[in-house]
Design an enzyme around this catalytic site. Structure first.
Site, PDB file in Angstrom:
ATOM      1  N   ARG A 161       0.827  -1.209   0.000  1.00 30.52           N
ATOM      2  CA  ARG A 161       0.000   0.000   0.000  1.00 30.52           C
ATOM      3  C   ARG A 161       0.857   1.252   0.000  1.00 30.52           C
ATOM      4  O   ARG A 161       0.490   2.268  -0.595  1.00 30.52           O
ATOM      5  CB  ARG A 161      -0.955  -0.041   1.214  1.00 30.52           C
ATOM      6  N   GLY A 178      -1.176 -11.638  -5.106  1.00 34.66           N
ATOM      7  CA  GLY A 178      -2.611 -11.364  -5.185  1.00 34.66           C
ATOM      8  C   GLY A 178      -2.910  -9.920  -4.826  1.00 34.66           C
ATOM      9  O   GLY A 178      -3.778  -9.280  -5.437  1.00 34.66           O
ATOM     10  N   ARG A 190      -6.166 -17.866  -9.425  1.00 36.97           N
ATOM     11  CA  ARG A 190      -6.870 -17.255  -8.284  1.00 36.97           C
ATOM     12  C   ARG A 190      -8.067 -16.430  -8.749  1.00 36.97           C
ATOM     13  O   ARG A 190      -8.009 -15.772  -9.782  1.00 36.97           O
ATOM     14  CB  ARG A 190      -5.880 -16.433  -7.454  1.00 36.97           C
ATOM     15  N   SER A 210     -12.835 -10.114   2.553  1.00 41.60           N
ATOM     16  CA  SER A 210     -11.549  -9.941   1.879  1.00 41.60           C
ATOM     17  C   SER A 210     -11.119  -8.483   1.882  1.00 41.60           C
ATOM     18  O   SER A 210     -11.795  -7.611   1.334  1.00 41.60           O
ATOM     19  CB  SER A 210     -11.644 -10.437   0.434  1.00 41.60           C
ATOM     20  N   ASP A 225      -3.715 -15.785   7.180  1.00 42.02           N
ATOM     21  CA  ASP A 225      -2.403 -16.156   6.622  1.00 42.02           C
ATOM     22  C   ASP A 225      -1.566 -16.991   7.594  1.00 42.02           C
ATOM     23  O   ASP A 225      -0.528 -17.535   7.218  1.00 42.02           O
ATOM     24  CB  ASP A 225      -1.619 -14.892   6.227  1.00 42.02           C
ATOM     25  N   LYS A 258      -5.971 -19.377  -1.745  1.00 44.02           N
ATOM     26  CA  LYS A 258      -4.747 -18.604  -1.482  1.00 44.02           C
ATOM     27  C   LYS A 258      -3.670 -18.996  -2.509  1.00 44.02           C
ATOM     28  O   LYS A 258      -3.990 -19.565  -3.536  1.00 44.02           O
ATOM     29  CB  LYS A 258      -4.288 -18.849  -0.041  1.00 44.02           C
ATOM     30  N   ARG A 295      -4.547 -24.076   0.553  1.00 47.47           N
ATOM     31  CA  ARG A 295      -3.778 -24.275   1.796  1.00 47.47           C
ATOM     32  C   ARG A 295      -4.403 -25.303   2.736  1.00 47.47           C
ATOM     33  O   ARG A 295      -3.726 -25.747   3.659  1.00 47.47           O
ATOM     34  CB  ARG A 295      -3.547 -22.945   2.520  1.00 47.47           C
TER      35      ARG A 295
HETATM   36  C1  S3P Z   1      -4.186  -9.120   2.051  1.00 47.05           C
HETATM   37  C2  S3P Z   1      -5.418  -9.624   2.345  1.00 47.05           C
HETATM   38  C3  S3P Z   1      -5.674 -11.062   2.566  1.00 47.05           C
HETATM   39  C4  S3P Z   1      -4.375 -11.810   2.861  1.00 47.05           C
HETATM   40  C5  S3P Z   1      -3.284 -11.450   1.896  1.00 47.05           C
HETATM   41  C6  S3P Z   1      -2.984  -9.966   1.966  1.00 47.05           C
HETATM   42  C7  S3P Z   1      -4.052  -7.653   1.843  1.00 47.05           C
HETATM   43  O1  S3P Z   1      -6.249 -11.614   1.402  1.00 47.05           O
HETATM   44  O2  S3P Z   1      -4.610 -13.203   2.849  1.00 47.05           O
HETATM   45  O3  S3P Z   1      -2.110 -12.169   2.203  1.00 47.05           O
HETATM   46  O4  S3P Z   1      -2.919  -7.143   1.812  1.00 47.05           O
HETATM   47  O5  S3P Z   1      -5.086  -6.985   1.704  1.00 47.05           O
HETATM   48  P1  S3P Z   1      -7.841 -11.561   1.123  1.00 47.05           P
HETATM   49  O6  S3P Z   1      -8.230 -10.147   0.960  1.00 47.05           O
HETATM   50  O7  S3P Z   1      -8.039 -12.363  -0.130  1.00 47.05           O
HETATM   51  O8  S3P Z   1      -8.477 -12.196   2.323  1.00 47.05           O
END
Ligand code: S3P
Length: 427
Positions: free
Chosen positions: A27, A94, A122, A167, A314, A341, A345
């Site tokens: 971010r 992701g 994904r 999420s 996580d 994920k 997992r």
């Molecule tokens: C994250 C949100 C989570 C987490 C990922 C990082 C983020 O994923 O598992 O490692 O930085 O916003 P989800 O939003 O798919 O739950």
């Protein structure tokens, strides 16, 4: 290249500064690129995922300078971004793919974003659907479910949206698009997820409000370039914490670990298991942080479900490992998100810990682990998933016999230097 770990059941003693938080590091690059002026970041995670985010923004023409864990961004704001001539490569990340979709949807140019084999599997519709409701023009395989995704930037409008999955990536992608959309966007979040986007947007001068489960943001606001301090990643600290708990006569101090309450589910769980854990708070504003002191502990099984799940999603691979050393049964429920994920997992953790002799069974939305079981050395597969790699390495501290890890390099996605840190604690 395969890594052989042959630890002979050591004790662990010493201090570690775990690398910067992955979510916050991503971010900080994105927001620095959105703000006009100079943003500086300290404690940045030099993990492969966050480097993918840097490389994407460089392709958009943003000037980003890396000097160790200090990053300097000089940007003209999102208005200054340029149409890239190449595909944006999100690698294994992701967060890069999903959050950037929100930003790319609102530009006035065309981009294509793709990543590695894992990213290509994904689900992206969870992001593409709400963005399309805002007016976004995004195309991809299976109607936008999978990368590569092609985005033609366009004008967006605010939406009222209830998150169908817990999420933070979905929430954040919408919030980032909302900044460039006409009107006030409202997101309803039934279960709280990590709020790093909200905290950092406020830090960059954006007016964003939360009222109970609703988050509101008006489009058209400009970000003010800023200085960001990234605390250590609790998701990385979790592996060191797990290592200290399950080995004998250990005491490990983890400095400057982020303890944002949306991320501290692991601390609640290990305390409930009976862990000897102390917290010394450091930063108490914005992104909170603390020093954690963990000692070897006699642990008991617990139940983990509901609103706790997003607060430790996580950490489930290492929690499952810890549970193999707990007295009694640990049940993990409501964690079906684990199936999408970096790898599935649930299947991967159960398959790999079973090889070591753990009593662990997969369920649709979690797993059931009976303990304590002595673990034995095995040939462990990471499936290219950094957290599976670290789980195997930590497990090897308590196995009878050596452990082989097929692809240890993937650990650098979130924790470069992990094995070196672990070795520095050996006594
Ligand atoms: C994250 C949100 C989570 C987490 C990922 C990082 C983020 O994923 O598992 O490692 O930085 O916003 P989800 O939003 O798919 O739950």
């Amino acid at each position: 290249m395969t890594l052989k770990l042959d630890y002979k059941k050591p004790s662990l003693k010493g201090n570690i500064q775990v690398p910067g938080d992955k979510s916050i590091s991503h971010r900080s690059i994105m927001f620095g690129a959105m703000a006009s002026g100079k943003t500086t970041i300290e404690g940045f995670l030099l993990g492969a995922d966050c480097l993918s985010t840097i490389s994407c923004f460089r392709k958009l023409g943003v000037d980003i300078d890396l000097n160790g864990e200090v990053v300097t961004i000089n940007s003209k704001g999102a208005e200054g971004w340029k149409e890239p001539s190449e595909v944006l490569d999100a690698g294994n990340s992701g967060t890069t793919t999903r959050l950037m979709l929100g930003l790319l949807a609102a530009t006035n140019f065309h981009t294509v974003i793709a990543g590695d084999e894992s990213i290509a599997k994904r689900p992206m519709k969870r992001i593409v659907d709400p963005l399309r409701q805002m007016g976004a023009d995004i195309r991809g395989r299976q109607n936008g479910q999978f990368t590569p995704l092609a985005i033609q930037g366009t004008k967006l409008s605010a939406i009222n949206y209830t998150l169908p999955v817990a999420s933070a990536q979905v929430k954040s992608a919408i919030l980032l698009a909302a900044l460039y959309a006409n009107g006030v966007t409202q997101i309803e979040e039934r279960v709280a997820t990590r709020d790093h986007t909200e905290i950092m947007l406020s830090h960059f001068g954006v007016d964003i409000k939360r009222e109970n489960t609703a988050i509101r943001l008006e489009g058209g606001q400009k970000l003010t370039a800023s200085h960001v301090k990234v605390p250590g990643d609790i998701s990385s600290a979790a592996f060191m914490l797990g290592a200290a708990l399950i080995t004998k006569n250990s005491e490990v101090r983890l400095q400057n670990v982020g303890i944002n309450p949306t991320r501290t589910g692991i601390l609640d769980v290990v305390k409930q298991m009976g862990a000897d854990l102390e917290l010394i708070e450091m930063d108490t504003e914005g992104e909170r942080s603390a020093e954690l002191i963990i000692r070897s502990s006699d642990l008991k099984g617990v139940e983990i479900s509901g609103a706790l799940i997003p607060r430790l999603i996580d950490e489930i691979p290492v929690i499952a490992l810890i549970a193999t050393q707990c007295h009694g049964t640990t049940v993990i429920r409501d964690a079906e998100e684990l199936r999408v994920k970096e790898t599935d997992r649930i299947s991967a953790v159960v398959a790999e810990l079973s090889k070591m002799g753990a009593d662990i069974t997969a369920t649709e939305d979690g797993m059931i682990i009976n303990g304590p079981t002595p673990l034995v050395g095995a040939e462990m597969q990471t499936y290219g998933d950094h957290r599976l790699g670290m789980m195997a390495a930590v497990a090897s501290l308590v196995t009878e016999g050596h452990v082989l890890i097929d692809d240890p390099d993937c650990i650098a996605v979130s924790y470069p230097g992990f094995i070196e840190h672990l070795n520095s604690l050996l006594r």
